[in-house]
Design a protein around this motif. Structure first.
Motif, PDB file in Angstrom:
ATOM      1  N   ASN A   1       0.844  -1.192   0.000  1.00 47.04           N
ATOM      2  CA  ASN A   1       0.000   0.000   0.000  1.00 47.04           C
ATOM      3  C   ASN A   1       0.878   1.241   0.000  1.00 47.04           C
ATOM      4  N   LEU A   2       0.470   2.269  -0.722  1.00 47.05           N
ATOM      5  CA  LEU A   2       1.201   3.531  -0.761  1.00 47.05           C
ATOM      6  C   LEU A   2       0.814   4.409   0.420  1.00 47.05           C
ATOM      7  N   CYS A   3       1.793   5.111   0.974  1.00 47.66           N
ATOM      8  CA  CYS A   3       1.514   6.117   2.001  1.00 47.66           C
ATOM      9  C   CYS A   3       1.283   7.449   1.298  1.00 47.66           C
ATOM     10  N   PRO A   4       0.070   8.003   1.374  1.00 55.43           N
ATOM     11  CA  PRO A   4      -0.203   9.260   0.666  1.00 55.43           C
ATOM     12  C   PRO A   4       0.607  10.424   1.217  1.00 55.43           C
ATOM     13  N   HIS A   5       0.998  10.349   2.480  1.00 56.13           N
ATOM     14  CA  HIS A   5       1.762  11.443   3.088  1.00 56.13           C
ATOM     15  C   HIS A   5       3.213  11.422   2.614  1.00 56.13           C
ATOM     16  N   MET A   6       3.824  10.240   2.582  1.00 58.01           N
ATOM     17  CA  MET A   6       5.195  10.133   2.088  1.00 58.01           C
ATOM     18  C   MET A   6       5.281  10.598   0.636  1.00 58.01           C
ATOM     19  N   LYS A   7       4.216  10.341  -0.124  1.00 59.25           N
ATOM     20  CA  LYS A   7       4.250  10.675  -1.540  1.00 59.25           C
ATOM     21  C   LYS A   7       4.012  12.159  -1.805  1.00 59.25           C
ATOM     22  N   ARG A   8       3.772  12.940  -0.759  1.00 63.05           N
ATOM     23  CA  ARG A   8       3.711  14.385  -0.930  1.00 63.05           C
ATOM     24  C   ARG A   8       5.105  14.976  -1.134  1.00 63.05           C
ATOM     25  N   ILE A   9       6.126  14.215  -0.780  1.00 67.95           N
ATOM     26  CA  ILE A   9       7.500  14.676  -0.956  1.00 67.95           C
ATOM     27  C   ILE A   9       7.924  14.368  -2.391  1.00 67.95           C
ATOM     28  N   THR A  10       8.331  15.396  -3.128  1.00 66.93           N
ATOM     29  CA  THR A  10       8.709  15.255  -4.528  1.00 66.93           C
ATOM     30  C   THR A  10      10.037  15.954  -4.784  1.00 66.93           C
ATOM     31  N   LEU A  11      10.653  15.630  -5.903  1.00 64.64           N
ATOM     32  CA  LEU A  11      11.898  16.306  -6.259  1.00 64.64           C
ATOM     33  C   LEU A  11      11.713  17.818  -6.424  1.00 64.64           C
ATOM     34  N   PRO A  12      10.690  18.297  -7.139  1.00 68.53           N
ATOM     35  CA  PRO A  12      10.501  19.757  -7.202  1.00 68.53           C
ATOM     36  C   PRO A  12      10.300  20.384  -5.827  1.00 68.53           C
ATOM     37  N   GLY A  13       9.605  19.691  -4.946  1.00 69.64           N
ATOM     38  CA  GLY A  13       9.405  20.211  -3.608  1.00 69.64           C
ATOM     39  C   GLY A  13      10.704  20.306  -2.823  1.00 69.64           C
ATOM     40  N   ILE A  14      11.566  19.311  -2.982  1.00 73.46           N
ATOM     41  CA  ILE A  14      12.877  19.332  -2.322  1.00 73.46           C
ATOM     42  C   ILE A  14      13.699  20.509  -2.852  1.00 73.46           C
ATOM     43  N   PHE A  15      13.670  20.708  -4.160  1.00 73.67           N
ATOM     44  CA  PHE A  15      14.399  21.826  -4.756  1.00 73.67           C
ATOM     45  C   PHE A  15      13.899  23.156  -4.198  1.00 73.67           C
ATOM     46  N   ASP A  16      12.582  23.327  -4.177  1.00 73.22           N
ATOM     47  CA  ASP A  16      11.998  24.581  -3.680  1.00 73.22           C
ATOM     48  C   ASP A  16      12.429  24.866  -2.244  1.00 73.22           C
ATOM     49  N   CYS A  17      12.344  23.858  -1.381  1.00 74.75           N
ATOM     50  CA  CYS A  17      12.628  24.130   0.035  1.00 74.75           C
ATOM     51  C   CYS A  17      14.106  24.423   0.248  1.00 74.75           C
ATOM     52  N   LEU A  18      14.980  23.814  -0.554  1.00 74.88           N
ATOM     53  CA  LEU A  18      16.409  24.124  -0.463  1.00 74.88           C
ATOM     54  C   LEU A  18      16.717  25.507  -1.028  1.00 74.88           C
ATOM     55  N   ARG A  19      16.105  25.824  -2.155  1.00 76.68           N
ATOM     56  CA  ARG A  19      16.343  27.122  -2.782  1.00 76.68           C
ATOM     57  C   ARG A  19      15.917  28.256  -1.884  1.00 76.68           C
ATOM     58  N   ASP A  20      14.737  28.123  -1.275  1.00 73.88           N
ATOM     59  CA  ASP A  20      14.149  29.212  -0.501  1.00 73.88           C
ATOM     60  C   ASP A  20      14.349  29.040   1.006  1.00 73.88           C
ATOM     61  N   LEU A  21      14.945  27.931   1.415  1.00 68.71           N
ATOM     62  CA  LEU A  21      15.074  27.593   2.838  1.00 68.71           C
ATOM     63  C   LEU A  21      13.721  27.747   3.535  1.00 68.71           C
ATOM     64  N   ARG A  22      12.702  27.160   2.915  1.00 65.45           N
ATOM     65  CA  ARG A  22      11.354  27.323   3.440  1.00 65.45           C
ATOM     66  C   ARG A  22      10.837  26.033   4.081  1.00 65.45           C
ATOM     67  N   HIS A  23       9.735  26.201   4.771  1.00 63.64           N
ATOM     68  CA  HIS A  23       9.128  25.131   5.570  1.00 63.64           C
ATOM     69  C   HIS A  23      10.086  24.696   6.673  1.00 63.64           C
ATOM     70  N   ARG A  24      10.562  25.709   7.412  1.00 62.50           N
ATOM     71  CA  ARG A  24      11.441  25.431   8.546  1.00 62.50           C
ATOM     72  C   ARG A  24      10.622  24.840   9.690  1.00 62.50           C
ATOM     73  N   VAL A  25      11.207  23.879  10.343  1.00 63.19           N
ATOM     74  CA  VAL A  25      10.566  23.256  11.498  1.00 63.19           C
ATOM     75  C   VAL A  25      11.032  23.977  12.754  1.00 63.19           C
ATOM     76  N   GLU A  26      10.079  24.486  13.519  1.00 65.99           N
ATOM     77  CA  GLU A  26      10.394  25.191  14.760  1.00 65.99           C
ATOM     78  C   GLU A  26       9.582  24.585  15.899  1.00 65.99           C
ATOM     79  N   ILE A  27      10.214  24.408  17.047  1.00 68.16           N
ATOM     80  CA  ILE A  27       9.564  23.834  18.229  1.00 68.16           C
ATOM     81  C   ILE A  27       9.950  24.683  19.428  1.00 68.16           C
ATOM     82  N   ASP A  28       8.980  25.000  20.276  1.00 71.45           N
ATOM     83  CA  ASP A  28       9.305  25.852  21.418  1.00 71.45           C
ATOM     84  C   ASP A  28      10.282  25.140  22.351  1.00 71.45           C
TER      85      ASP A  28
END
Length: 338
Positions: free
Chosen positions: A288-315
């Motif tokens: 069975n495919l995990c729909p959440h894991m499949k949200r991660i794509t090569l274009p998405g990886i490129f975007d987040c590296l280029r823009d340093l976006r979707h930073r994870v922050e925890i108090d």
């Protein structure tokens, strides 16, 4: 920021990334490489510019797992790597709780996730308030929490675990009764191997709960396949399996047993990523495919590296308390029976 413009294809990419194409093998259809390789090349350049390391869970698609990841593995392996990584930027190709775990264990690093909506049915099945209520109903019972949970839930726990060391973590608590959260099927599997009384939650993995005992029997009868299953599967599925274990333990079992055919009862990309490691083994469905894991794509990886976006922050307080639970898990390490 604007969406990434698709990088250009050039014939030399096939030669430059021949090793990637070989590792991915049949997991990536040949017609898809003209789309994937320009992204893989662009991400490689960005990684060098950013001083970044990319981590990928075993359920990631082969073009990510083999194409751009520096560190791969199951949840425990990625957590262990996060605790020691020395790169300035960490990109977690997995679901959100994995990115949170990396940030907790490497708070000084910039941790990115390509898609913040990559969630987990187990993580969303329980809240910190639920854990506090369970503690009130079972005073004195320590809480062992599966790593597939939010940072807030980990912060309410005495120890975390993965499927690779859940039994050992439970028994390390030195208690007659332990609250085990949130996967009820993993909890039942652990309970079958220990005298410790487990108080279970009703969480389930939406990928593994859909498997049936009939599918396992069919794979064995139709394909003469050995059956190995992840412990997040229902108990009746585990009863049909020749081996039950974490994603890493599955690979170690295959290395030792070398069956002619195997039905890997877990997420589909796990089998895709193991095929190149074991070319002599035929992998048959179900998966069975995990729909959440499949949200991660090569274009998405490129975007987040280029823009340093979707930073994870925890108090700070949540991170500090959750880190103590994770460090207890890491101290136990991988002691899975194979």
């Amino acid at each position: 920021m604007n969406a990434a413009v698709r990088p250009a294809w050039s014939p030399d990419l096939e030669e430059r990334y021949a090793d990637v194409m070989e590792r991915a093998g049949s997991g990536v259809p040949c017609l898809e490489w003209p789309f994937h390789l320009p992204w893989i090349d662009a991400i490689a350049k960005l990684k060098r510019e950013r001083g970044a390391v990319i981590m990928a869970h075993s359920y990631q698609s082969p073009e990510i797992f083999h194409g751009v990841a520096d560190i791969t593995g199951d949840s425990l392996a990625l957590a262990q790597a996060a605790a020691t990584v020395d790169s300035d930027v960490v990109v977690m190709c997995g679901v959100h709780f994995m990115a949170e775990t990396a940030k907790i264990l490497a708070p000084q690093r910039t941790v990115l996730i390509p898609d913040p909506e990559a969630g987990c049915s187990l993580a969303s099945s329980i809240t910190a308030e639920d854990v506090r209520a369970l503690r009130a109903r079972h005073p004195g019972a320590p809480v062992v929490t599966y790593v597939n949970t939010s940072a807030a839930v980990k912060a309410e726990s005495d120890a975390c675990c993965t499927s690779a060391n859940a039994l050992q973590v439970v028994e390390s608590m030195g208690a007659d009764k332990v609250i085990f959260l949130p996967d009820q099927f993993l909890g039942r599997h652990v309970a079958s191997m220990t005298s410790v009384q487990l108080v279970l939650w009703e969480g389930r993995c939406e990928v593994h709960e859909r498997f049936t005992a009939q599918q396992a029997r069919h794979a064995r009868a139709r394909f003469d396949a050995r059956v190995i299953a992840h412990p997040e599967c229902p108990p009746e599925v585990l009863e049909e399996a020749d081996f039950v274990g974490s994603t890493t333990a599955m690979g170690r079992w295959l290395e030792r047993e070398r069956p002619a055919r195997v039905a890997l009862i877990t997420e589909c990309s796990m089998g895709d990523n193991l095929r190149t490691r074991f070319p002599d083994i035929e992998f048959v469905k179900p998966c069975n495919l995990c729909p959440h894991m499949k949200r991660i794509t090569l274009p998405g990886i490129f975007d987040c590296l280029r823009d340093l976006r979707h930073r994870v922050e925890i108090d700070a307080e949540t991170s500090h308390r959750a880190r103590a639970a994770l460090e207890r898990m890491l101290a136990v390490g991988r002691r899975e029976r194979v």
